[in-house]
Scaffold this motif. Structure first.
Motif, short mmCIF file in Angstrom:
data_model
loop_
_atom_site.label_atom_id
_atom_site.label_comp_id
_atom_site.label_asym_id
_atom_site.label_seq_id
_atom_site.Cartn_x
_atom_site.Cartn_y
_atom_site.Cartn_z
N PHE A 1 5.28 100.53 52.03
CA PHE A 1 6.70 100.78 51.75
C PHE A 1 7.25 99.68 50.85
CE2 PHE A 1 11.16 99.88 52.75
CZ PHE A 1 11.74 101.09 52.43
N ALA A 2 8.12 100.10 49.92
CA ALA A 2 8.83 99.14 49.06
C ALA A 2 10.28 99.58 48.95
CB ALA A 2 8.19 99.09 47.67
N TYR A 3 11.18 98.62 49.05
CA TYR A 3 12.60 98.94 48.86
C TYR A 3 12.85 99.26 47.40
CZ TYR A 3 13.54 97.15 53.54
OH TYR A 3 13.55 96.98 54.91
N PRO A 4 13.74 100.22 47.13
CA PRO A 4 14.03 100.59 45.73
C PRO A 4 14.46 99.38 44.92
CG PRO A 4 15.03 102.16 47.25
CD PRO A 4 14.50 101.04 48.09
N GLY A 5 13.81 99.20 43.78
CA GLY A 5 14.16 98.10 42.90
C GLY A 5 13.59 96.76 43.29
N ALA A 6 12.80 96.73 44.39
CA ALA A 6 12.25 95.44 44.84
C ALA A 6 11.15 94.93 43.93
CB ALA A 6 11.72 95.57 46.27
N GLY B 1 19.47 102.53 53.23
CA GLY B 1 19.48 101.90 51.91
C GLY B 1 20.75 102.19 51.14
N PHE B 2 21.30 103.41 51.29
CA PHE B 2 22.55 103.74 50.59
C PHE B 2 23.66 102.80 51.01
CE2 PHE B 2 26.66 105.89 50.81
CZ PHE B 2 26.83 106.27 49.49
N PHE B 3 23.80 102.56 52.32
CA PHE B 3 24.87 101.70 52.81
C PHE B 3 24.58 100.23 52.53
CE2 PHE B 3 25.09 105.59 55.27
CZ PHE B 3 26.41 105.93 55.10
N ALA B 4 23.31 99.89 52.36
CA ALA B 4 22.99 98.52 51.96
C ALA B 4 23.42 98.27 50.51
CB ALA B 4 21.49 98.26 52.12
N ARG B 5 23.40 99.33 49.68
CA ARG B 5 23.77 99.19 48.27
C ARG B 5 25.26 99.39 48.02
NH1 ARG B 5 19.35 102.80 48.01
NH2 ARG B 5 20.81 104.52 47.58
N THR B 6 25.97 99.99 48.97
CA THR B 6 27.36 100.41 48.75
C THR B 6 28.29 99.68 49.70
OG1 THR B 6 26.50 102.61 48.22
CG2 THR B 6 28.87 102.40 48.51
N ARG B 7 29.37 99.14 49.16
CA ARG B 7 30.34 98.46 50.00
C ARG B 7 31.08 99.47 50.87
NH1 ARG B 7 33.85 94.97 45.97
NH2 ARG B 7 33.84 97.00 44.94
N THR B 8 31.38 99.06 52.11
CA THR B 8 32.09 99.94 53.04
C THR B 8 33.44 100.35 52.48
OG1 THR B 8 31.00 98.82 54.88
CG2 THR B 8 32.94 100.14 55.40
N GLY B 9 34.15 99.43 51.84
CA GLY B 9 35.45 99.75 51.28
C GLY B 9 35.38 100.83 50.22
N GLU B 10 34.29 100.86 49.44
CA GLU B 10 34.11 101.89 48.42
C GLU B 10 33.95 103.26 49.08
OE1 GLU B 10 33.37 104.08 44.97
OE2 GLU B 10 34.19 102.05 45.16
N VAL B 11 33.15 103.32 50.15
CA VAL B 11 32.95 104.59 50.86
C VAL B 11 34.27 105.06 51.46
CG1 VAL B 11 31.74 105.70 52.78
CG2 VAL B 11 30.54 104.05 51.34
#
Length: 607
Positions: free
Chosen positions: A365-370, A125-135
């Motif tokens: 299960f629920a995705y955060p913010g869903a 979920g962290f990588f789904a929310r965060t762009r690779t370039g930002e990391v």
């Protein structure tokens, strides 16, 4: 000059206040494992500072004693002393630089690896929310920008501070009146320096955010997928224009950072330059009043002023750099402080001989913010060595169910059990050894085919590679390549078709020989003939192995021991292919729709 504001991302410090004590203590803790070499650095700095202030005293003896008396022997010894001091301080500085560089690089290494290791443990979920370039920007730009601060700034700070302290003591020892006059510039300089430091920290935070934006753009648009998208949609000029704007913002912020406080520094520099001249004037007035003040003392004190103002100016600039660097540390610490949502529990156990019995017990299960559950009350039992097919319309929760089995996410309630053990109680290595995953989104490293396969099993022999490739129906393709299994696959495997990449990914998973095989749309990119061949191979591979297949194409799941139909995150039907068809329910409807899509279009007459 004016600085363009850059939009903040979540988690950024909007006001960029002066460094908090806890933040500073946290930075200092990074150096704690290196106390012994740092202690030696402190000793070298103290020796260098003491040696540095000895020169003016020797100069006083030259002016007041050796030259008036014409004592060439004393003059020679004093000259030798001056040269010896230069040699000693140079040698001390070289040794100190070596030690501080080694310590700094060790700290940089520790910070980089700590951040990378922490990110490796983050949930999907962290990588789904965060762009690779930002990391990438946090690791490359932010930590990279700390290079100078960590490797040399700390030592420079201590060295200049020690020089300032020793020089102040020496000046007071020479003549307290002229010394106090020399110090009048200090309060104003310190006050002005704090203002400049706060400004630099704010600009640095903005600059790093903009660098992250630019890195994300580069990562997205200069990958093979990005180039294909921009070329095929004709958006190249717009993409170049966006990058140009971002680069312009970075350039503006760099200029703003460089010029921040420049006028204030010019005022301080002018004041420091005027003090020696005024000191000579004050010294002449003191001598005119008949008060004892030798010319040598006056010259020595002015020499010490130069030795005071040089490290003092450097010290003030270092403090400004440290203010700015705290913005970088804040960004790095922000990622290090991000909680690991799927963490290995203390006391996690291994499964030395997993059988592959999988059970979903009341899983929700629920995705955060869903805002709503993706899965609700899932109860399924998959005995070891059997096969389960999960089908349903898009968004029904099929892939999520597989992610929970592989523990890419943790359930909100209920439990996913493997051989009676909650997967949350298993070690990460044990779970990954037990559950092999092949997804629709295959990823191949920019390396040889053999290296890609051995990523799953580094000690695999060449024969084991071929056996796995034959099982995945891809050995003929790989053997026909110019360099065979030593052929480099290229960026993200773009030299292969989608079906070939999926088969290579399947071979990579098969190489590990896991007791549970999770196939998430693993045959979606295969043509009908290859799919049939692969289905036969999978049937052979599944012998004695628990297989969970997530599929849209229902032709791949007809022979499953049980089929579960998900509808809006709930179990709608469970049974075999024949049983579900006989019911005429949702599964039967999906089969009919799948068959309709598979039928060739009717050709118009005369075509």
């Amino acid at each position: 000059m004016p600085v363009r504001e850059v939009p903040r991302t979540a988690g950024e410090d909007p006001g960029t206040p002066p460094p908090r004590r806890e933040e500073v203590r946290r930075v200092l803790r990074l150096f704690r494992p290196h106390t012994r070499p740092l202690g030696l650095v402190g000793v070298l700095i103290a020796l260098s500072a003491v040696a540095g202030v000895a020169s003016p005293f020797l100069i006083r003896e030259v002016v007041d004693v050796a030259l008036p008396r014409g004592d060439l022997r004393l003059l020679a010894w004093l000259a030798a002393g001056l040269i010896g001091i230069v040699v000693a301080t140079t040698a001390l500085d070289v040794l100190q630089s070596l030690l501080t560089t080694r310590v700094g690089q060790a700290v940089m290494h520790g910070l980089r690896t700590a951040l990378y290791s922490h990110l490796q443990r983050m949930s999907l979920g962290f990588f789904a929310r965060t762009r690779t370039g930002e990391v990438q920007s946090r690791i490359a730009n932010d930590i990279g920008a700390l290079q100078t601060v960590v490797t040399s700034t700390g030592a420079d700070l201590v060295q200049n501070l020690a020089t300032v302290v020793v020089t102040v003591v020496a000046m007071l020892a020479l003549d307290w009146r002229l010394a106090l006059f020399s110090f009048v510039v200090l309060p104003f300089s310190v006050w002005l320096n704090r203002r400049v430091g706060r400004l630099r920290r704010r600009i640095t935070a903005q600059r790093q955010r903009q660098l992250a934006e630019m890195s994300a753009t580069v990562e997205e648009t200069l990958s093979i997928s990005g180039i294909l998208l921009t070329r095929t949609t004709g958006r190249t000029p717009e993409v170049v224009e966006r990058f140009t704007r971002q680069s312009d913002d970075v350039a503006r912020l760099e200029v703003g950072s460089e010029m921040a406080g420049r006028w204030q520094w010019s005022l301080i520099t002018l004041t420091m330059a005027a003090v020696p001249a005024l000191t000579y004037l004050l010294g002449g007035w003191i001598r005119g009043t008949g008060t004892a003040l030798s010319i040598g003392t006056l010259v020595a004190l002015v020499t010490l002023q130069a030795q005071l103002f040089r490290p003092l100016g450097a010290l003030l600039r270092i403090v400004v750099r440290l203010h700015a660097s705290m913005a970088l540390f804040t960004r790095v610490f922000e990622y290090l402080d991000t909680p690991v949502e799927v963490a290995e529990r203390p006391g996690a156990v291994d499964l030395p001989r997993p059988r592959g019995h999988v059970r979903f017990a009341g899983v929700s299960f629920a995705y955060p913010g869903a805002g709503q559950d993706t899965l609700t009350g899932i109860d399924l039992d998959v005995p070891a060595g059997t096969s389960l097919a999960v089908v349903g319309t898009t968004g029904s929760g099929k892939t999520t169910l597989g992610y929970l089995l592989a523990r890419l996410y943790d359930v909100d309630s209920g439990a996913v059990l493997l051989d009676g053990h909650d997967v949350r109680d298993l070690t990460a290595r044990s779970l990954s050894d037990a559950v092999g995953v092949v997804t629709q989104e295959t990823f191949l490293l920019h390396a040889s085919v053999a290296d890609n396969l051995r990523f799953a099993k580094p000690d695999a022999t060449d024969e084991e590679l071929r056996r796995a490739a034959r099982a995945a129906q891809v050995d003929d393709v790989l053997s026909a390549l110019p360099q065979g299994y030593d052929t480099v696959v290229g960026e993200r495997g773009y030299r292969f078709s989608g079906g070939e990449k999926q088969r290579i990914a399947l071979a990579r998973t098969v190489l590990r020989d896991p007791p549970v095989l999770l196939l998430d749309e693993a045959t979606s990119a295969l043509d009908t003939r290859t799919e049939r061949a692969m289905a036969a191979a999978l049937a052979e591979l599944s012998s004695g192995r628990t297989t969970v297949t997530i599929a849209h194409r229902l032709s791949t799941v007809r022979d499953a021991d049980q089929i579960v139909v998900l509808d809006r995150g709930r179990v709608a039907e469970v049974g075999t292919h024949a049983e579900l068809l006989a019911r005429g329910g949702r599964y039967a409807g999906l089969v009919a729709a799948d068959a309709a899509r598979a039928e060739p279009l009717e050709q118009p007459a005369g075509s």
